[in-house]
Scaffold this active site. Structure first.
Site, PDB file in Angstrom:
ATOM      1  N   ASP A   1       0.815  -1.217   0.000  1.00  0.00           N
ATOM      2  CA  ASP A   1       0.000   0.000   0.000  1.00  0.00           C
ATOM      3  C   ASP A   1       0.853   1.274   0.000  1.00  0.00           C
ATOM      4  O   ASP A   1       0.367   2.355   0.319  1.00  0.00           O
ATOM      5  CB  ASP A   1      -0.961   0.000   1.193  1.00  0.00           C
TER       6      ASP A   1
ATOM      7  N   HIS B   1      24.062   2.790 -17.956  1.00  0.00           N
ATOM      8  CA  HIS B   1      22.924   3.065 -17.070  1.00  0.00           C
ATOM      9  C   HIS B   1      23.160   2.539 -15.652  1.00  0.00           C
ATOM     10  O   HIS B   1      22.225   2.153 -14.960  1.00  0.00           O
ATOM     11  CB  HIS B   1      21.638   2.467 -17.653  1.00  0.00           C
TER      12      HIS B   1
ATOM     13  N   ASP C   1      26.687  11.041 -12.947  1.00  0.00           N
ATOM     14  CA  ASP C   1      25.671  11.623 -13.831  1.00  0.00           C
ATOM     15  C   ASP C   1      24.439  11.778 -12.946  1.00  0.00           C
ATOM     16  O   ASP C   1      23.718  10.809 -12.697  1.00  0.00           O
ATOM     17  CB  ASP C   1      25.408  10.687 -15.017  1.00  0.00           C
TER      18      ASP C   1
ATOM     19  N   HIS D   1      26.935   6.258 -27.702  1.00  0.00           N
ATOM     20  CA  HIS D   1      25.658   6.974 -27.560  1.00  0.00           C
ATOM     21  C   HIS D   1      25.717   8.313 -28.285  1.00  0.00           C
ATOM     22  O   HIS D   1      26.769   8.718 -28.771  1.00  0.00           O
ATOM     23  CB  HIS D   1      25.267   7.149 -26.082  1.00  0.00           C
TER      24      HIS D   1
ATOM     25  N   HIS E   1      14.826  13.435 -20.739  1.00  0.00           N
ATOM     26  CA  HIS E   1      14.877  13.242 -22.196  1.00  0.00           C
ATOM     27  C   HIS E   1      13.592  13.878 -22.706  1.00  0.00           C
ATOM     28  O   HIS E   1      12.550  13.229 -22.805  1.00  0.00           O
ATOM     29  CB  HIS E   1      14.954  11.759 -22.562  1.00  0.00           C
TER      30      HIS E   1
ATOM     31  N   GLU F   1      29.048  16.148 -19.280  1.00  0.00           N
ATOM     32  CA  GLU F   1      27.714  16.536 -19.768  1.00  0.00           C
ATOM     33  C   GLU F   1      27.302  17.890 -19.211  1.00  0.00           C
ATOM     34  O   GLU F   1      27.322  18.110 -17.998  1.00  0.00           O
ATOM     35  CB  GLU F   1      26.676  15.482 -19.319  1.00  0.00           C
TER      36      GLU F   1
ATOM     37  N   ASP G   1      20.692  18.030 -15.977  1.00  0.00           N
ATOM     38  CA  ASP G   1      21.313  16.748 -16.355  1.00  0.00           C
ATOM     39  C   ASP G   1      22.811  16.986 -16.507  1.00  0.00           C
ATOM     40  O   ASP G   1      23.244  17.524 -17.526  1.00  0.00           O
ATOM     41  CB  ASP G   1      20.674  16.272 -17.676  1.00  0.00           C
TER      42      ASP G   1
ATOM     43  N   TYR H   1      34.328   5.141 -23.318  1.00  0.00           N
ATOM     44  CA  TYR H   1      34.176   4.018 -22.390  1.00  0.00           C
ATOM     45  C   TYR H   1      35.045   2.874 -22.908  1.00  0.00           C
ATOM     46  O   TYR H   1      34.783   2.356 -23.993  1.00  0.00           O
ATOM     47  CB  TYR H   1      32.707   3.592 -22.303  1.00  0.00           C
TER      48      TYR H   1
ATOM     49  N   GLU I   1      26.976  15.904 -24.275  1.00  0.00           N
ATOM     50  CA  GLU I   1      27.518  14.894 -23.372  1.00  0.00           C
ATOM     51  C   GLU I   1      28.326  13.789 -24.058  1.00  0.00           C
ATOM     52  O   GLU I   1      27.953  12.623 -24.032  1.00  0.00           O
ATOM     53  CB  GLU I   1      26.385  14.267 -22.559  1.00  0.00           C
TER      54      GLU I   1
ATOM     55  N   ARG J   1      32.573  10.647 -19.099  1.00  0.00           N
ATOM     56  CA  ARG J   1      31.570  11.441 -19.809  1.00  0.00           C
ATOM     57  C   ARG J   1      31.563  12.828 -19.191  1.00  0.00           C
ATOM     58  O   ARG J   1      31.777  12.962 -17.977  1.00  0.00           O
ATOM     59  CB  ARG J   1      30.177  10.801 -19.695  1.00  0.00           C
TER      60      ARG J   1
END
Ligand code: GLY
Ligand code: MN
Ligand code: MN
Length: 460
Positions: A35, A242, A259, A353, A364, A430, A270, A411, A407, A428
């Site tokens: 709940d 991710h 990130d 990417h 996004h 960004e 972001d 890698y 960004e 990265r």
């Protein structure tokens, strides 16, 4: 003065035309377990048109410019448990809508509001089951055509109008996004400094320590939520695109990729920064870091009104591809020249990417990536890696007030032929850019990007 929400409703109504009617529900509440619900987050389209954050609400806008809100009714008992409700009596004065009803009346009132319109507009992809509900309302209207009802005979995706509106951020939206960027940048600085300090003191630093520092700073400065699940990735974890902040140890000599950024008053920021855990880049780390930064600078330079959405990506790729050859990540004897690396997408092994996305209420954010006036200009090409035939259409032309991220990254997963000194490095950088007439404004640079400046602040 009319609120921005009322102005947007009026603008939407003119685009619906007199024979159109639009239905925009907010987001449902979501059960997390048993709940307990997830922390509630309104629907972005609904909020864009109302500024109303309560659950259980739907807005109807008719082409004559009238707006009707359905919202949770006042309920003294429920308000003791769940908190204050605006209620339909107070809604017109508070929100500027013309009429308001209890949400319990939606099924009876909606057919009346749809009557005498030809086109019903609603978001097609974001509200599961809405089309069934609309079908029901249309059904009850059709049952009354013999008594003079006129049932809409077209259904259209409302997102096609709202996405275009949301793509250009007005000055009020830009001001919120600027502030969100500042808060998030400050949080990154705190996380970097905490990391170096804990290591200096010989403490066992974990990814969650830095996650906690970010959250603390977001909330301390009034942000309501993180804009997305924070990534705090130590060492090789940075190569998992991710990855989420978990409990991995952060070790002296590793890089940390964060990130993470806050949502402020319904708008996302972001930001990604990559930094040495102990405050000092090693030689190989610095080599790749400076390459990613140079590629980001090239992308920033390519971001201005009149350029295409893909220009920053292409600019980044050019720098990265040349850099991968220069530092030996790619072997020119095998992959050829920089043009070959780009043409054959050989860089994809280390950069898989895109260099950015629209940013706004959603991290996004909505908005088409193709230029609407040039959709017919198609060309075909065969993808060098997959062999798939891709239909190209001209990318969106950038205009002042569009907001996008920049960004690029690298890698390096261990693989045969890849110099060992670079293994498991993930980087990265960004930033968030508001497009201006002459270039772009980076609203996330409250946290530095230059390696020397990062080292200096981590010594502090
Ligand atoms: N944080 C999600 C992204 O960078 O796209
Ligand atoms: Mn992003
Ligand atoms: Mn990000």
């Amino acid at each position: 003065m009319t609120s921005p929400y009322a102005q947007r409703r009026a603008l939407l109504a003119t685009q619906l035309g007199n024979d159109g009617v639009a239905i925009i529900p907010t987001a449902p509440e979501q059960v997390r377990n048993r709940d307990a619900d997830f922390l509630y987050r309104h629907d972005s389209y609904f909020y864009y048109l109302t500024g109303f954050k309560e659950p259980n609400a739907t807005l109807v806008i008719t082409g004559d410019g009238k707006s009707t809100l359905f919202c949770a009714p006042k309920d003294a008992e429920r308000e003791i448990w769940d908190g204050y409700r605006l209620g339909p009596e107070a809604a017109p004065a508070a929100l500027g809508v013309d009429t308001a009803f209890s949400i319990t009346e939606l099924d009876t009132q909606a057919p009346r509001l749809l009557d005498c319109h030809k086109v019903v507009w609603y978001p097609f992809a974001t509200h599961k089951g809405l089309e069934t509900r609309v079908d029901g309302w249309l059904g009850s209207l059709r049952a009354r055509v013999r008594f003079g009802a006129l049932c809409p005979d077209q259904q259209r995706d409302l997102c096609s109008i709202l996405d275009e509106m949301r793509l250009i951020k007005d000055l009020g939206e830009q001001a919120i996004m600027r502030r969100a960027g500042q808060i998030s940048a400050g949080a990154h600085i705190r996380a970097m400094q905490l990391c170096a300090r804990m290591l200096r003191e010989g403490q066992d630093v974990r990814e969650y320590h830095l996650d906690a520092e970010l959250l603390h700073e977001f909330r301390r400065l009034g942000s309501q939520h993180p804009a997305y699940g924070s990534i705090v990735a130590a060492g090789a974890n940075a190569c998992v695109l991710h990855y989420r902040a978990d409990d991995a140890p952060i070790r002296d000599g590793e890089l940390v990729l964060i990130d993470a950024a806050c949502e402020l008053d319904g708008y996302a920021s972001d930001i990604t920064r990559t930094f040495p855990a102990n405050g000092k880049f090693t030689g190989p780390q610095r080599t790749l870091y400076d390459l990613v930064l140079a590629s980001q600078e090239a992308a920033v330079t390519a971001t201005r009104a009149g350029a295409r959405f893909t220009d920053p990506h292409d600019a980044s790729v050019k720098v990265l591809a040349q850099g991968m050859l220069d530092v030996g990540l790619l072997d020119g004897n095998k992959v050829g020249s920089v043009d070959d690396v780009i043409e054959k997408r050989a860089y994809f092994q280390f950069y898989m990417h895109r260099t950015g996305h629209w940013l706004g209420m959603d991290v996004h954010d909505c908005g088409g990536y193709l230029e609407p006036s040039e959709l017919g200009q198609t060309s075909e090409r065969k993808d060098a890696l997959t062999g798939e035939v891709i239909i190209n259409r001209p990318a969106r032309v950038l205009h002042p007030g569009m907001v996008l991220t920049i960004e690029p990254g690298i890698y390096v997963r261990p693989a045969a032929g890849v110099p060992e000194q670079f293994h498991n490095i993930g980087i990265r950088i960004e930033d968030d850019a508001i497009v201006t007439a002459t270039g772009c404004e980076l609203v996330s640079r409250g946290v530095p990007v230059k390696a020397d400046e990062i080292e200096a602040l981590m010594r502090a």
